[in-house]
Structure formats: C-alpha cells, structure tokens
Design an enzyme around this catalytic site. Structure first.
Site, short mmCIF file in Angstrom:
data_model
loop_
_atom_site.label_atom_id
_atom_site.label_comp_id
_atom_site.label_asym_id
_atom_site.label_seq_id
_atom_site.Cartn_x
_atom_site.Cartn_y
_atom_site.Cartn_z
N LYS A 1 0.81 -1.22 0.00
CA LYS A 1 0.00 0.00 0.00
C LYS A 1 0.85 1.27 0.00
O LYS A 1 0.45 2.29 -0.58
CB LYS A 1 -0.95 0.01 1.20
N LYS B 1 -17.37 -4.76 3.13
CA LYS B 1 -18.57 -4.28 2.46
C LYS B 1 -19.78 -5.21 2.66
O LYS B 1 -19.63 -6.42 2.72
CB LYS B 1 -18.27 -4.13 0.97
N ARG C 1 -7.43 -8.06 -8.54
CA ARG C 1 -8.19 -9.30 -8.69
C ARG C 1 -9.63 -8.97 -9.05
O ARG C 1 -10.03 -7.81 -9.08
CB ARG C 1 -8.18 -10.07 -7.36
#
Length: 464
Positions: free
Chosen positions: A122, A243, A297
């Site tokens: 990151k 989520k 992905r």
C-alpha cells in the site's frame, strides 16, 4: 488462435464457494474444461459438483489447503491445467504464488507478479499513484517505524487518522484513531496485527475522512496497451471496513467527479503496467476524492458492474491472461440502469456480525425478473467455520435506483435460510435499504454507526 477456439483447454480454479462456481460457469461457456481444488470441508460443495475434474488438496483450515501453494501447483501439473484462476482472497494477490505458477509453466490469471508486488504494497502503491497524478490523502510518504515519527505526522495532518498495514487487504490491519491518548497504543496493536496476519509489520498513516463515501472504478487492461473503465461502484455500506451493500452507478456523484475518478483509474492502471481485471478504490467527500488502494483481482461485487454493462468480467480476465486483446473498447461500454448487490452472510448482526457456522436445514434463494443470486449453498450444506461467512450475493437490476431498491427489498424478503444456530444478515440488509439516508443516496461509511445510534436503547443512553 481462431475466434471459436477456447483460449485455454483446461483451467484450475484455486478457490472455493460462489466465486469458484462463478468461474466454472464462464469457463464452461467458453469451452474450457475446469479443475476445482477443494478441502475436505468442501468435498460436497456446489463448485465441486459442477467441475469437470476435482482434486482434494488438504483439510479444512485454509493454511493447509487453499493457502498452501505446493498442493495447488501439484494438482495443476497432475491434471494438465494450463492456467490457474485464483478467484478473490486466498492466493489471488500473492505475487510469490504468481511467480511459482510462471516457473512451472502455468499461466496465472491476473496481473504480472511485479505489478502485484508494487500495488499490493500500500505504501508503494500510494507513491506510484501520487507520481501518476492521482489525488492521495495527506499522511506518511513511507512506512512509519517509530512512535515518535507517528506522532509527528499525526500532528501535521490532524486527528482523526487511520493506521493501515502496508501489506493489508480485505478490511484487516487498519484502525481509526480519534483521541491522542489512543495513537501510540493503536500503532503498536496495528503493527502486531499486521505481523500476525500478513507476516509484515510495516504500517503507514493517513488522514481519516469522517462520513466519507467509498467509491471504486472497475478497469480492464490487456497486454496490447488498451485500458478501459466500466464505471464506478459505491461500496460505502460496510461493517469492520468490509462491504455489505454495493451498487452501480454511485448515487449522487456529479458527472465531473465521475469522469475525474474514471480518468484517474485509467491513468493509474497505465502507469502501473496493469493487465487484467482491477479495481481502483477512492474516498469521496463532497466534490473531493482521494486514492486508497488497488485491488489486483476480481472483486466480490463485480456482478453489479456486469449487470449494468452486460460484460462478463471473468471472460475478459481469461482472454487477457491468454494474451488476447480486450473484446470491448471504451465506446462499447454503455452502462444502463442501476444494480445493487447485497451480501448475505452467515453472521449474527446482534453479536457484532459474529460468524454462525452450522448445517442448513433450509436454503431457498429468491428469484424473479432481473434478480441474480451467486451462491454455493444448498439445503444440507454445512457452513464451515474455516472460511469467509458469505452464503450468497443477491444482485438486483432495474431501470432506476428506486426500482432497484424495491426489487432488492422484495428479493431479500423471499430468502429462506434456516439451520441450528445459523443467523444471516438479510434482516439488517433490509433495514439498510429502508434507511432514509440510503434511499436518498446521502449515506456514507458511517451508515451502520448511524443506525446503531438510532436504536431506542441507544437513544435513551445518549439522553442520560
């Protein structure tokens, strides 16, 4: 290769659950034979039953099966699979696994290992995207190694801040800090979590935007220099940074901001030399946006993009991995209508969404016009305790957002899941869809917190 010839003769799917079944179905439509690897816990799964060939690779715990490369590579070589599709999670963003595939003459269906290495870190991804001109949150330019350094950066950007694992993903290895007394202890616990989960204790710090929205851009890129975007998804409804509800297009975005985000994602993918399916994630507050990360992905929420564009993302992913150009141009992509996805998990919302493994006595998914259900569950299936608790994804499409919400609400009401000790998220999902902020499209990543504060017992506590 002729247009009628499959890009591969045989593909091994190194995953489980609904995504394994999802990939099997597209492969079959493309004329590709499939091999599904499975643990002992998944021997009777829907993906195993649908595959052309299966290989048992180990016991239930993922470290001894789905996360153990030697047994997966051995299965591919033994069955003659030319390529491996990693799905999402597990080894899907592991550059070392992609390199092992290459060394054994097996195509990894995903980005190149060196691209995954850059974007999976990151800190490096943030630096690369900043160089490419994407907006980033204020914070540390490099990994933070000492508490003193952390405090200095936090004073510069101001609280609240979020501390993230450099190798993190899937909502793990991150913590929000709103009080100065919590800063250093959180730094230490986040480093320890990162070390335990990712075997990498590097962390970095960013300014945390309260009540922001989580918006992501789906991109496709081939090895012939073409990069396209397929619009955006709003993924703001989350619990523990994971989520629950996603939709496309994102409600309330101005056309100018929508174009800016799409252009930034395409520019970022080009700068990284990206190939395949990928997602660029952003925080949005008002008319401001900032890059968060890249997911290298296929995403859990990819069906909402498929619903509004009519494009099979897995098919494009396989074609690109075989060296073929994308089958679509940017002008071909014309999103239509609104799609919403709700994740039905075997979790108990009343116990902070704790997983609820157990046998399903009843499992009746919904149906009806323009409702898609991606699931691997069925009556008699035992929800194992080793993996993600996702039971099904319900996707509803309609010409307008109001109609899509109504269709999804109806579909969730049809869902029937019953088993000893098994609870699901269907009830809280319907509550989310009914919330005034969600219906107005003004919700943010704080929606579940708002809903909790609105409970009668919590209102009474706040008064006292």
């Amino acid at each position: 290769m002729s247009s009628d010839e499959p890009p591969f003769r045989k593909v091994l799917i190194a995953n489980r659950g609904e995504i394994a079944l999802r990939v099997v179905r597209t492969c079959q439509e493309m004329g590709i034979r499939t091999v599904v690897v499975h643990s002992t816990a998944d021997r009777d799964s829907a993906a195993v039953l649908a595959a052309d060939e299966t290989v048992q690779i180990g016991p239930g715990p993922s470290r001894k099966s789905y996360l153990y490369p030697p047994v997966i590579i051995e299965a591919a070589l033994r069955t003659g699979a030319e390529a491996i599709h990693p799905g999402y999670g597990f080894l899907s963003e592991d550059p070392d696994f992609a390199e092992i595939c290459e060394r054994n003459g097996i195509v990894f269906i995903g980005p190149r290992p060196e691209v995954m290495s850059r974007l999976g870190d990151k800190v490096l991804a943030r630096e690369l995207m900043a160089e490419a001109g994407l907006p980033v949150l204020s914070g540390s330019a490099e990994a933070v190694t000492t508490a003193a350094e952390l405090v200095e950066i936090a004073k510069r950007v101001g609280l609240p801040v979020i501390i993230k694992a450099a190798a993190g993903g899937g909502g793990r290895g991150m913590a929000v800090v709103r009080e100065w007394d919590d800063l250093v202890p959180t730094f230490r616990t986040t480093r320890a979590t990162a070390r335990g989960v990712f075997n990498d204790d590097r962390v970095y710090l960013e300014k945390f935007w309260e009540d922001a929205r989580h918006v992501e851009i789906q991109i496709l890129a081939d090895g012939h220099g073409r990069v396209v975007h397929l619009g955006e998804r709003d993924c703001s409804v989350q619990r523990r940074h994971q989520k629950l509800v996603e939709e496309s297009p994102a409600p309330g975005l101005s056309p100018r901001l929508r174009d800016r985000l799409a252009e930034a994602a395409v520019r970022g993918a080009s700068a990284a030399g990206y190939t395949g399916v990928g997602t660029f994630e952003f925080l949005v507050s008002g008319d401001e946006a900032a890059f968060i990360e890249v997911n290298c992905r296929i995403q859990v929420e990819h069906p909402v993009t498929e619903a509004v564009t009519g494009i099979d993302l897995v098919r494009e992913q396989i074609r690109v991995a075989a060296g073929l150009p994308l089958s679509v141009t940017q002008n071909d992509i014309r999103p239509n209508g609104v799609a919403i996805e709700c994740r039905v998990n075997a979790e108990d919302p009343a116990r902070d969404f704790a997983p609820c493994p157990g046998e399903l006595d009843e499992f009746v998914p919904p149906g009806g016009p323009f409702v898609r259900v991606d699931t691997h569950a069925y009556p008699g299936w035992f929800v194992p305790p080793y993996y993600d608790s996702l039971l099904a994804k319900v996707i509803a499409w309609a010409p307008t957002r109001e109609q899509a919400i109504a269709r999804m609400t109806r579909a969730l009401g049809e869902f029937r899941v019953r088993g000893p000790g098994v609870r699901t998220t269907t009830g809280v999902l319907r509550d989310i869809l009914a919330h005034p902020a969600f219906r107005a499209g003004t919700h943010s990543t704080s929606l579940l917190r708002w809903m909790t504060e609105e409970l009668p017992e919590n209102k009474q506590k706040n008064k006292t």
